[in-house]
Design a protein around this motif. Structure first.
Motif, PDB file in Angstrom:
ATOM      1  N   VAL A 155       0.846  -1.194   0.000  1.00 45.11           N
ATOM      2  CA  VAL A 155       0.000   0.000   0.000  1.00 45.11           C
ATOM      3  C   VAL A 155       0.883   1.245   0.000  1.00 45.11           C
ATOM      4  CG1 VAL A 155      -1.927  -1.140   1.178  1.00 45.11           C
ATOM      5  CG2 VAL A 155      -0.194   0.047   2.529  1.00 45.11           C
ATOM      6  N   VAL A 156       0.319   2.341  -0.466  1.00 37.31           N
ATOM      7  CA  VAL A 156       1.046   3.603  -0.491  1.00 37.31           C
ATOM      8  C   VAL A 156       1.092   4.225   0.897  1.00 37.31           C
ATOM      9  CG1 VAL A 156       1.067   5.933  -1.463  1.00 37.31           C
ATOM     10  CG2 VAL A 156       0.468   3.990  -2.904  1.00 37.31           C
ATOM     11  N   ASN A 157       0.020   4.048   1.652  1.00 40.52           N
ATOM     12  CA  ASN A 157      -0.092   4.706   2.953  1.00 40.52           C
ATOM     13  C   ASN A 157      -0.701   3.738   3.959  1.00 40.52           C
ATOM     14  OD1 ASN A 157      -1.260   6.318   5.107  1.00 40.52           O
ATOM     15  ND2 ASN A 157      -0.807   8.102   3.828  1.00 40.52           N
ATOM     16  N   ILE A 158       0.051   3.435   5.011  1.00 39.03           N
ATOM     17  CA  ILE A 158      -0.414   2.504   6.047  1.00 39.03           C
ATOM     18  C   ILE A 158      -1.655   3.053   6.755  1.00 39.03           C
ATOM     19  CG2 ILE A 158       0.189   1.463   8.277  1.00 39.03           C
ATOM     20  CD1 ILE A 158       1.858   0.082   6.332  1.00 39.03           C
ATOM     21  N   ALA A 159      -1.676   4.348   7.024  1.00 44.20           N
ATOM     22  CA  ALA A 159      -2.826   4.943   7.718  1.00 44.20           C
ATOM     23  C   ALA A 159      -4.110   4.761   6.903  1.00 44.20           C
ATOM     24  CB  ALA A 159      -2.575   6.422   7.986  1.00 44.20           C
ATOM     25  N   HIS A 160      -4.016   4.897   5.577  1.00 45.84           N
ATOM     26  CA  HIS A 160      -5.197   4.683   4.733  1.00 45.84           C
ATOM     27  C   HIS A 160      -5.633   3.223   4.766  1.00 45.84           C
ATOM     28  CE1 HIS A 160      -4.173   8.521   2.247  1.00 45.84           C
ATOM     29  NE2 HIS A 160      -4.873   8.801   3.328  1.00 45.84           N
ATOM     30  N   ALA A 161      -4.669   2.305   4.839  1.00 46.73           N
ATOM     31  CA  ALA A 161      -5.006   0.883   4.925  1.00 46.73           C
ATOM     32  C   ALA A 161      -5.746   0.590   6.227  1.00 46.73           C
ATOM     33  CB  ALA A 161      -3.748   0.029   4.821  1.00 46.73           C
ATOM     34  N   ILE A 162      -5.283   1.184   7.307  1.00 44.79           N
ATOM     35  CA  ILE A 162      -5.961   0.999   8.599  1.00 44.79           C
ATOM     36  C   ILE A 162      -7.356   1.599   8.538  1.00 44.79           C
ATOM     37  CG2 ILE A 162      -5.921   1.677  11.035  1.00 44.79           C
ATOM     38  CD1 ILE A 162      -2.825   1.412  10.869  1.00 44.79           C
ATOM     39  N   ASP A 163      -7.481   2.785   7.947  1.00 47.77           N
ATOM     40  CA  ASP A 163      -8.811   3.410   7.793  1.00 47.77           C
ATOM     41  C   ASP A 163      -9.726   2.534   6.937  1.00 47.77           C
ATOM     42  OD1 ASP A 163      -8.036   5.541   9.347  1.00 47.77           O
ATOM     43  OD2 ASP A 163      -7.579   6.853   7.632  1.00 47.77           O
ATOM     44  N   PHE A 164      -9.183   1.912   5.899  1.00 45.94           N
ATOM     45  CA  PHE A 164      -9.967   1.016   5.039  1.00 45.94           C
ATOM     46  C   PHE A 164     -10.554  -0.129   5.870  1.00 45.94           C
ATOM     47  CE2 PHE A 164     -10.226  -2.821   2.435  1.00 45.94           C
ATOM     48  CZ  PHE A 164     -10.963  -2.390   1.353  1.00 45.94           C
ATOM     49  N   LEU A 165      -9.718  -0.725   6.727  1.00 46.24           N
ATOM     50  CA  LEU A 165     -10.184  -1.837   7.553  1.00 46.24           C
ATOM     51  C   LEU A 165     -11.154  -1.362   8.636  1.00 46.24           C
ATOM     52  CD1 LEU A 165      -6.865  -3.838   7.811  1.00 46.24           C
ATOM     53  CD2 LEU A 165      -8.850  -4.364   6.405  1.00 46.24           C
ATOM     54  N   LYS A 166     -10.882  -0.194   9.204  1.00 50.90           N
ATOM     55  CA  LYS A 166     -11.792   0.352  10.215  1.00 50.90           C
ATOM     56  C   LYS A 166     -13.157   0.663   9.616  1.00 50.90           C
ATOM     57  CE  LYS A 166      -8.608   2.498  13.481  1.00 50.90           C
ATOM     58  NZ  LYS A 166      -8.135   3.784  14.022  1.00 50.90           N
ATOM     59  N   ALA A 167     -13.188   1.113   8.368  1.00 48.06           N
ATOM     60  CA  ALA A 167     -14.452   1.435   7.707  1.00 48.06           C
ATOM     61  C   ALA A 167     -15.309   0.190   7.503  1.00 48.06           C
ATOM     62  CB  ALA A 167     -14.188   2.108   6.352  1.00 48.06           C
ATOM     63  N   ARG A 168     -14.674  -0.955   7.532  1.00 51.40           N
ATOM     64  CA  ARG A 168     -15.401  -2.209   7.408  1.00 51.40           C
ATOM     65  C   ARG A 168     -15.700  -2.830   8.768  1.00 51.40           C
ATOM     66  NH1 ARG A 168     -13.452  -0.278   3.443  1.00 51.40           N
ATOM     67  NH2 ARG A 168     -14.031  -0.753   1.320  1.00 51.40           N
ATOM     68  N   GLY A 169     -15.562  -2.020   9.824  1.00 54.89           N
ATOM     69  CA  GLY A 169     -15.962  -2.451  11.158  1.00 54.89           C
ATOM     70  C   GLY A 169     -14.902  -3.161  11.972  1.00 54.89           C
ATOM     71  N   HIS A 170     -13.640  -3.027  11.617  1.00 58.28           N
ATOM     72  CA  HIS A 170     -12.584  -3.707  12.358  1.00 58.28           C
ATOM     73  C   HIS A 170     -11.780  -2.697  13.157  1.00 58.28           C
ATOM     74  CE1 HIS A 170     -13.670  -7.077   9.958  1.00 58.28           C
ATOM     75  NE2 HIS A 170     -13.422  -6.401   8.854  1.00 58.28           N
ATOM     76  N   GLY A 171     -11.675  -2.932  14.455  1.00 57.77           N
ATOM     77  CA  GLY A 171     -10.845  -2.074  15.289  1.00 57.77           C
ATOM     78  C   GLY A 171      -9.396  -2.476  15.129  1.00 57.77           C
TER      79      GLY A 171
END
Length: 195
Positions: A155-171
């Protein structure tokens, strides 16, 4: 552009998962029976044509002497996205476990971490696209072919990857805060554990 993958285990794993991507397998003349036997024991539909060459012409200066047994010319893996990790998690019926690696530049370290993540049951590995080691033959060799069993997503940005997973309901929980605890108390928690 085809890649050179070397080592018996990585090549056997590629043959099991995507045999049509192997263009050629080259065995060193007089190489040990282990490589020959593992490759010949595969079902006929999963075998590629085997060529033999002398050990000196098989090995270039960038491939260490311990890999003289076998190498393969392989098409690159398909690029994977974060959706592949989500898909692997949904089919497992478990809590999502992804390993996020920030700035791992040594391909042998990346391979070892992929192998560890795979054996721990992680659903995927997330790494940076820039300033990090890509998945190469060295990563395949160090992971003993585990790269074929677990999605490795750049991924280009780790923070965006974490946000992607959080948006799908994962803490997200950072296991670095468990410093000071014994290893045995942390065996079920890896670097990152998705709740």
């Amino acid at each position: 552009m085809p890649e050179i993958i070397y080592g018996v285990n990585p090549i056997v794993e590629i043959l099991r998962r995507r045999p049509s991507d192997i263009k050629r397998i080259i065995l060193a003349e007089g190489s040990g029976t282990r490589a020959h036997q593992l490759l010949l024991d595969l079902p006929e539909g999963k075998r590629s044509p085997l060529n033999t060459k002398s050990g000196r012409s098989l090995i270039s200066s960038r491939i260490r002497a311990t890999t003289r047994e076998v190498l393969a010319i392989v098409l690159p893996r398909e690029a994977t996205g974060l959706d592949k990790i989500i898909a692997a998690w949904r089919t497992s019926g478990e809590k999502l476990l992804a390993v996020i690696l920030d700035g791992i530049q040594d391909p042998q370290n990346l391979g070892a971490l992929v192998r560890t993540a795979c054996s721990a049951g992680a659903h995927g590995v997330i790494t940076l696209k820039d300033r990090a080691a890509p998945v190469t033959g060295t990563v395949y060799k160090a992971s003993a072919g585990a790269v074929e069993h677990i999605p490795v997503v750049s991924v280009v940005n780790i923070a965006h990857a974490i946000d992607f997973l959080k948006a799908r309901g994962h803490g997200c929980g950072n296991e670095a805060r468990t410093a000071g605890k014994t290893f045995t108390s942390l065996t079920e928690r890896l670097i990152w554990h998705w709740l």
